[in-house]
Design a protein around this motif. Sequence first.
Motif, PDB file in Angstrom:
ATOM      1  N   ILE A   1     -22.236  13.924   2.108  1.00 16.96           N
ATOM      2  CA  ILE A   1     -21.799  14.094   3.464  1.00 16.96           C
ATOM      3  C   ILE A   1     -22.877  14.747   4.178  1.00 16.96           C
ATOM      4  O   ILE A   1     -23.107  14.648   5.483  1.00 16.96           O
ATOM      5  N   LEU A   2     -23.215  16.004   3.592  1.00 14.42           N
ATOM      6  CA  LEU A   2     -24.339  16.893   4.182  1.00 14.42           C
ATOM      7  C   LEU A   2     -25.510  16.339   4.356  1.00 14.42           C
ATOM      8  O   LEU A   2     -26.419  16.387   5.489  1.00 14.42           O
ATOM      9  N   TYR A   3     -25.932  15.314   3.295  1.00 11.66           N
ATOM     10  CA  TYR A   3     -27.177  14.618   3.273  1.00 11.66           C
ATOM     11  C   TYR A   3     -27.154  13.697   4.619  1.00 11.66           C
ATOM     12  O   TYR A   3     -27.987  13.730   5.291  1.00 11.66           O
TER      13      TYR A   3
ATOM     14  N   TYR B   1      -4.274  23.009   2.214  1.00 15.88           N
ATOM     15  CA  TYR B   1      -5.227  22.532   1.500  1.00 15.88           C
ATOM     16  C   TYR B   1      -5.063  20.681   1.148  1.00 15.88           C
ATOM     17  O   TYR B   1      -3.777  20.564   0.988  1.00 15.88           O
ATOM     18  N   ILE B   2      -5.767  19.981   1.431  1.00 10.92           N
ATOM     19  CA  ILE B   2      -5.606  18.665   1.250  1.00 10.92           C
ATOM     20  C   ILE B   2      -6.503  18.103   0.315  1.00 10.92           C
ATOM     21  O   ILE B   2      -7.535  18.147   0.369  1.00 10.92           O
TER      22      ILE B   2
ATOM     23  N   MET C   1     -11.372  10.913   4.837  1.00 10.58           N
ATOM     24  CA  MET C   1     -11.742   9.449   4.652  1.00 10.58           C
ATOM     25  C   MET C   1     -13.001   9.202   3.668  1.00 10.58           C
ATOM     26  O   MET C   1     -13.078   8.288   3.035  1.00 10.58           O
ATOM     27  N   TYR C   2     -13.994  10.171   4.013  1.00 10.58           N
ATOM     28  CA  TYR C   2     -15.096   9.986   3.067  1.00 10.58           C
ATOM     29  C   TYR C   2     -14.764  10.449   1.582  1.00 10.58           C
ATOM     30  O   TYR C   2     -15.705  10.232   0.702  1.00 10.58           O
TER      31      TYR C   2
ATOM     32  N   LYS D   1     -10.374  15.285  14.307  1.00  8.55           N
ATOM     33  CA  LYS D   1     -11.336  14.274  13.681  1.00  8.55           C
ATOM     34  C   LYS D   1     -12.050  14.644  12.575  1.00  8.55           C
ATOM     35  O   LYS D   1     -12.215  13.641  11.566  1.00  8.55           O
ATOM     36  N   SER D   2     -12.354  15.792  12.499  1.00 11.48           N
ATOM     37  CA  SER D   2     -13.326  16.027  11.377  1.00 11.48           C
ATOM     38  C   SER D   2     -12.433  16.339  10.030  1.00 11.48           C
ATOM     39  O   SER D   2     -13.022  15.838   8.928  1.00 11.48           O
TER      40      SER D   2
END
Length: 186
Positions: A84-86, A59-60, A41-42, A34-35
């Motif tokens: 994303i981290l924010y 590697y993607i 997707m992000y 899922k991660s």
Amino acid sequence: MAMKNMFDYIDIIHDKFPLVPKEDIKKILSFGLKSIYLHNMYGADTMIQDKVKNKYLFYIGRLTYDSLKHFFYYIKKMTTKIRILYNKRKIKWDGYYYFGLTEEQYNNYLSQQKGRGRKRKWFNFGTIMLYKILDECKINEYNKEYFFRVPYIVDLGYKTLENDYVTDKAEYLFYRKKEGFKSLNK
């Protein structure tokens, strides 16, 4: 060859790690896949490597030999990672937007200050990009040396372009020497 899904790997992994219950293996696989899916997707890249054997497993993302394309791709991906981290860390917005100026823009700002008489309040910074996150500003404005912040009451999104930006609330933050690719990590 038939398509496999997560459930096809539970028994294989359980054979390698018999002390780990199958239900835990299912949760671990579900979380990991899922991660990977959500991060891609992000717009982020994904790399999994074996640190012990010092080799890459997969590697993607996009690889390129052109250093200039790689540079701009790296900036784009670092921006995505910062956002994303924010969001994941649920960092509350501090109410400031950040921007950077080149040497020429900064000299224009200084030339607007009066040497004598009453101090000037309003300054025209020209066309600038305002960033909600300081780290994103430092990454995207890699060619800028002087950084400022300005308070805002309204959330304008992650970034916004301002033409002939005039304000009396800009606060000088710091100077950063231009060093190309090295500037991105400072």
